[in-house]
Design an enzyme around this catalytic site. Sequence first.
Site, PDB file in Angstrom:
ATOM      1  N   TRP A 102       1.003  -0.640  -0.276  1.00  0.00           N
ATOM      2  CA  TRP A 102      -0.252   0.115   0.017  1.00  0.00           C
ATOM      3  C   TRP A 102       0.597   1.256  -0.275  1.00  0.00           C
ATOM      4  CZ3 TRP A 102      -4.545  -0.269  -1.912  1.00  0.00           C
ATOM      5  CH2 TRP A 102      -5.000  -1.878  -1.937  1.00  0.00           C
ATOM      6  N   ASP A 172      -1.307   7.289   6.440  1.00  0.00           N
ATOM      7  CA  ASP A 172      -2.172   5.610   6.199  1.00  0.00           C
ATOM      8  C   ASP A 172      -2.374   4.925   7.236  1.00  0.00           C
ATOM      9  OD1 ASP A 172      -3.888   3.853   5.322  1.00  0.00           O
ATOM     10  OD2 ASP A 172      -2.423   3.307   3.531  1.00  0.00           O
ATOM     11  N   LYS A 196     -12.368  -1.387   7.867  1.00  0.00           N
ATOM     12  CA  LYS A 196     -11.108  -2.376   8.876  1.00  0.00           C
ATOM     13  C   LYS A 196     -11.873  -2.391   9.399  1.00  0.00           C
ATOM     14  CE  LYS A 196      -7.712  -1.416   4.686  1.00  0.00           C
ATOM     15  NZ  LYS A 196      -7.687  -2.890   4.042  1.00  0.00           N
TER      16      LYS A 196
END
Lengths: 360, 360
Positions: A102, A172, A196
């Site tokens: 990511w 992030d 999530k």
Amino acid sequence: MTRAWNFSAGPAMLPTAVMERIAEELPDTNGSGMSAMEMSHRGTAFQAIAQATEADLRDLLDVPDDYRVLFLQGGATALFATLPLNLANGSGRADYIHSGHWSGKAIAEARRYCRVNVAGDCEPRGFSRVPEAGEYRMDPAADYVHITPNETIHGLRFPELPETGGRPLVADYSSAILSEPLDVRDYGLIYAGAQKNIGPAGLCLVIVRDDLLTGAREDTPSLMDLRAQAQAGSMLNTPPTFAWYVAGLVFQWLKEQGGLAVMAERNRVKAGLLYQAIDDSDFYRNPVAAECRSLMNVPFFLADPQLEGRFKQEAAEAGLLNLGGHRAIGGLRASIYNAMPLEGVKALVGFMNDFERRYG
Amino acid sequence: MTRAWNFSAGPAMLPTAVMERIAEELPDTNGSGMSAMEMSHRGTAFQAIAQATEADLRDLLDVPDDYRVLFLQGGATALFATLPLNLANGSGRADYIHSGHWSGKAIAEARRYCRVNVAGDCEPRGFSRVPEAGEYRMDPAADYVHITPNETIHGLRFPELPETGGRPLVADYSSAILSEPLDVRDYGLIYAGAQKNIGPAGLCLVIVRDDLLTGAREDTPSLMDLRAQAQAGSMLNTPPTFAWYVAGLVFQWLKEQGGLAVMAERNRVKAGLLYQAIDDSDFYRNPVAAECRSLMNVPFFLADPQLEGRFKQEAAEAGLLNLGGHRAIGGLRASIYNAMPLEGVKALVGFMNDFERRYG
């Protein structure tokens, strides 16, 4: 209520208590005569939900007054562009740490809008540990430093934050937000896709320090202008109201559990149990250095990769779902966010032991 | 189930049957052991939902095979930027018809990325009717022509489409999609925020002809690249899965009702009843030319504007919610999308007659 143990990395399991509350409130939320999903975002009923949600989040994370909380759309991927468009407005340069899939995506998108210096790269060591303090090669003129504190796919976390020399640290936090306490003051900006640890996909939470809201580059799509969104209370256009409402229920649930210190302890116990099962065996393997192992996403591999398909299939038959690793790296992975109870992890460990006995 | 009559312009009322089905399926959707909101977007359970949703939409609108259907984020406002970034790639010029508040917003955002020619402007006549065929001043070299077939705030619709000379017609159908049949072939691209006639806010539907997917400008945020989204099946990143699922339930409900021809007839009856009540009275007023009146959004004004606050308050007490006009133009407004039954409109008309008797 027939509920499986859902180890999906996201969209992920939500607390069953939250699901029950959603169902109960669907036709008529807070006596409004309508569901939260049917409320005008500008009406008093939804405004009350929006404000309570923000207040509960501020409570949970102890967000200082000079930080704004935004509820945006587009997930973390939209932020990958939003960040350089809003923050790379000094030197036009930014430091990024490459610690997994990511952060790699964040770097690729940032490169379209600013000059990226990869100030630390975990790829040469197979994303098995994050850089040590002396290993960073920062650009002292960079406008910000970006990290991904928890890499969902590689299961890698930063045990401590890099030193930025006073430049804003941007993080992030998609797969670790609310899993343990953090000090918001350590960051200039925190962002997290909701799917999530927060709520349904389609919502992206942003916590940003006021002084960073100096305005976006001129060619920035209006919705990606963080200052404009802050001024509009995240309502430059219709926000994802239902996801916002569910996030609020999750925040209430977290407070009822005792807050983030309690969740952190639970998460350590859950992850500890799973890593122990992996480390105690030659049949399973996790390549990440002990101090850098994620508490949320536990990737693991079988000594015999041919058995992975069978593992996933038999696990699913036993009510243990979504244990496949990300297609980027293969293998297996258990995501054990806040909503996954210890009982679910115990069920997985029991299955793993049994599977090893039968095929090991 | 205590349900009010909710006349919100969006997020708006959803069919009660759909709300009941969501509640029923929340803990365990399609025997998966999880809610649609907890499913991995790449797993087979959600893929089945996504595909069925698209198939039902294609059925309802008879979408030709050479059109892609996308399920994006950011609402219509994200599309305001996405359109010029993807479509203004020939002459860099675009025709826009200014028919109300939302086309004004679309124009303002497009001007940041291309040269906009306002090919028709309804503002000088107070947005009371759309241009007649001979009144358009098109730019023959424009890359596309943009209209807002139904203006949510001004309650103005196009009884017929402008002639574009073969250039793609692009339409913001947010507040009228699925309210009546349309011929997709008349358009190069149709887009619609979900929160009126489709489902929860946070989803934006796009129907686009293949040949227009030639790629976006280089500085386009990845998520706004329509060709890339089409290639990725709308899953460049995690899509708003729950909103997508609810959209699917709404599409199923529309098919069960008999499809769009049946909905159109119901909508004509509902709107006719309301406009009749307004026109039969000197107490209420709607300024839009009869042939241009929206079937979905009915703005109206009181001869005595001082009474508007009282109207809204007493209506709310009678279970008739969200009747305030948009803050851009004031007055009152009833949005009567597909989910609003005739019974709700009759209740409103009854209240209006009663209110007039008491205060007229």
